[in-house]
Design a protein around this motif. Structure first.
Motif, mmCIF file in Angstrom:
data_model
loop_
_atom_site.group_PDB
_atom_site.id
_atom_site.type_symbol
_atom_site.label_atom_id
_atom_site.label_comp_id
_atom_site.label_asym_id
_atom_site.label_seq_id
_atom_site.Cartn_x
_atom_site.Cartn_y
_atom_site.Cartn_z
ATOM 1 N N LEU A 243 8.612 93.527 52.586
ATOM 2 C CA LEU A 243 9.535 94.438 51.901
ATOM 3 C C LEU A 243 9.919 95.607 52.793
ATOM 4 C CD1 LEU A 243 11.034 95.189 49.273
ATOM 5 C CD2 LEU A 243 8.979 96.422 48.566
ATOM 6 N N LEU A 244 8.935 96.186 53.490
ATOM 7 C CA LEU A 244 9.225 97.322 54.361
ATOM 8 C C LEU A 244 10.142 96.917 55.509
ATOM 9 C CD1 LEU A 244 5.734 99.090 54.554
ATOM 10 C CD2 LEU A 244 7.726 99.750 53.195
ATOM 11 N N ALA A 245 9.959 95.721 56.026
ATOM 12 C CA ALA A 245 10.808 95.268 57.132
ATOM 13 C C ALA A 245 12.252 95.095 56.680
ATOM 14 C CB ALA A 245 10.257 93.953 57.692
ATOM 15 N N LEU A 246 12.436 94.497 55.503
ATOM 16 C CA LEU A 246 13.821 94.297 55.054
ATOM 17 C C LEU A 246 14.463 95.617 54.657
ATOM 18 C CD1 LEU A 246 14.541 94.183 51.685
ATOM 19 C CD2 LEU A 246 12.907 92.309 51.836
ATOM 20 N N LEU A 247 13.686 96.541 54.085
ATOM 21 C CA LEU A 247 14.239 97.852 53.760
ATOM 22 C C LEU A 247 14.620 98.617 55.021
ATOM 23 C CD1 LEU A 247 11.943 99.069 50.823
ATOM 24 C CD2 LEU A 247 14.295 98.235 50.672
ATOM 25 N N ALA A 248 13.815 98.448 56.073
ATOM 26 C CA ALA A 248 14.130 99.123 57.332
ATOM 27 C C ALA A 248 15.468 98.636 57.888
ATOM 28 C CB ALA A 248 13.018 98.880 58.344
ATOM 29 N N GLU A 249 15.705 97.333 57.814
ATOM 30 C CA GLU A 249 16.982 96.817 58.302
ATOM 31 C C GLU A 249 18.137 97.316 57.443
ATOM 32 O OE1 GLU A 249 19.394 92.643 59.148
ATOM 33 O OE2 GLU A 249 17.207 92.653 59.183
ATOM 34 N N LEU A 250 17.951 97.325 56.134
ATOM 35 C CA LEU A 250 19.015 97.785 55.241
ATOM 36 C C LEU A 250 19.353 99.251 55.487
ATOM 37 C CD1 LEU A 250 17.952 96.144 51.837
ATOM 38 C CD2 LEU A 250 19.782 95.392 53.376
ATOM 39 N N THR A 251 18.343 100.092 55.605
ATOM 40 C CA THR A 251 18.583 101.534 55.728
ATOM 41 C C THR A 251 19.023 101.942 57.125
ATOM 42 O OG1 THR A 251 16.219 101.888 56.136
ATOM 43 C CG2 THR A 251 16.987 102.129 53.874
ATOM 44 N N ASN A 252 18.744 101.101 58.125
ATOM 45 C CA ASN A 252 19.140 101.454 59.486
ATOM 46 C C ASN A 252 20.594 101.106 59.783
ATOM 47 O OD1 ASN A 252 16.714 102.565 60.329
ATOM 48 N ND2 ASN A 252 15.869 100.591 60.985
ATOM 49 N N ARG A 253 21.220 100.344 58.911
ATOM 50 C CA ARG A 253 22.616 99.984 59.147
ATOM 51 C C ARG A 253 23.542 101.107 58.707
ATOM 52 N NH1 ARG A 253 26.260 95.184 56.237
ATOM 53 N NH2 ARG A 253 28.290 96.036 56.900
#
Length: 381
Positions: free
Chosen positions: A214-224
């Motif tokens: 979950l943290l990995a996918l949230l990191a990708e979402l928020t970094n875009r």
């Protein structure tokens, strides 16, 4: 009702509406009050309840005159719950030190009262040169499923859409005349639930930690960076609003983890495209995760044209201020109307809307009525 008894005083009308305890989905007589006045003024009245038969949403549509130009004023009579701790009873409509207090005075019974008073004053003086309609819903503060959306669809089916619609939402942050809304950002909420395999933290090879995925996918979402904005819109924004595991133990790898997020997006995006992106990122990091998406509304923009120019000129004539054209803030029922006809929003000062002791300056009710009258005249009515 003679022309001398038309509802030309927006303050009195606002007080009458405020005394209706119309906390959504209740109506408490607010729309009947409006319908009674409009009918005596010569309006044709349509009661349009939509939704479940045992609890339909009250909606009112009224029209006077015929042909073009055709202008629709839109608004709502439902309000949010008042809460506790008011210095003036929230449904008593008290005036104190030049301020009118009441739940819904800013959002937006005051605006409704002002456009009714504006039409009444013009009708006192002369017949309309076109047609004016009012679209009043009792489901704006609620889910919005059975309010403005089905009413505007009903008008479309009857080929009776207006040339332009003005929504009386409280668009001004601090003083009357600051801001016209010519669009709104879209809004969508998402919940992502990642399922793993529960286990002991000392034996991670026997578990599958959903938090890490979950943290990995949230990191990708928020970094875009979704975009950098447009001429009329600020940059789109994704905000994570909650991350939950529900794990009270310090030595247990949880079996599930979830997150909620909201995206406010401009007209460079659609809810469908953003939804596909969320699902694609989630599938790469957490195959099999559940993604629930609810799109509250798409972004829309009414390109500044003649009607907006007429509204801006009316505001300047009454207040001396040149309003800015803006697309910020939350969603409104204009998102439904925008699919069928040009729409803009202008109303009272919204600094206290949804707050305890919601109020407006009494003098602004008269000023807003004058603005609506001047706009109608500029519009050719």
């Amino acid at each position: 009702m003679t022309t001398s008894s038309f509802p030309v005083d927006p303050v009195t009308l606002s007080q009458d509406l405020l005394r209706c305890c119309s906390v959504t989905p209740a109506d408490d007589g607010a729309q009947a009050l409006i319908a009674g006045m409009l009918e005596k003024m010569g309006f044709e009245i349509f009661s349009l309840p939509f939704g479940p038969e045992d609890a339909p949403t009250p909606n009112l549509f009224a029209r006077i005159g015929s042909g073009s130009p055709s202008l629709c004023f839109a608004g709502h009579t439902d309000v949010v719950p008042p809460g506790e701790g008011w210095s003036h009873a929230p449904f008593s409509a008290e005036i104190s030190d030049g301020l009118l207090f009441g739940r819904g005075i800013a959002d937006m019974k005051g605006g409704v009262a002002c456009f009714i008073a504006a039409v009444a004053r013009i009708l006192q003086e002369r017949p309309l040169k076109g047609s004016v309609s009012l679209l009043i819903t009792g489901d704006e503060e609620g889910p919005g499923h059975f309010g403005t959306r089905p009413v505007i669809e009903w008008l479309s089916q009857r080929n009776e859409l207006p040339d332009f619609c003005l929504v009386g939402e409280p668009t001004n942050p601090a003083v009357l005349g600051e801001t016209i809304k010519i669009g709104r950002r879209g809004s969508m909420n998402a919940e992502i639930v990642v399922t793993g395999v529960q286990g002991h933290v000392a034996y991670p090879h026997l578990a599958d930690n959903p938090v890490h995925r979950l943290l990995a996918l949230l990191a990708e979402l928020t970094n875009r960076t979704l975009d950098t904005g447009t001429e009329w819109f600020a940059a789109s924004s994704l905000q994570v609003t909650s991350v939950d595991v529900g794990n009270a133990a310090t030595n247990v790898i949880p079996g599930t983890a979830s997150a909620r997020l909201n995206i406010r997006f401009n007209d460079l995006h659609t809810g469908a495209v953003l939804s596909d992106w969320l699902r694609e990122v989630t599938a790469r990091h957490a195959p099999g995760a559940e993604v629930k998406i609810a799109i509250s509304g798409e972004a829309f923009l009414t390109e500044p044209g003649t009607a907006v120019q007429h509204l801006s000129a009316a505001i300047t004539a009454v207040t001396g201020r040149e309003p800015c054209l803006d697309t910020g803030g939350g969603t409104s029922d204009a998102r439904f109307i925008s699919r069928y006809c040009p729409v803009a929003e202008f109303g009272l000062v919204g600094a206290t809307m949804h707050k305890r002791d919601e109020h407006v300056e009494v003098s602004t009710l008269e000023d807003l009525t004058q603005i609506y009258m001047t706009f109608m005249e500029n519009f050719g009515l």
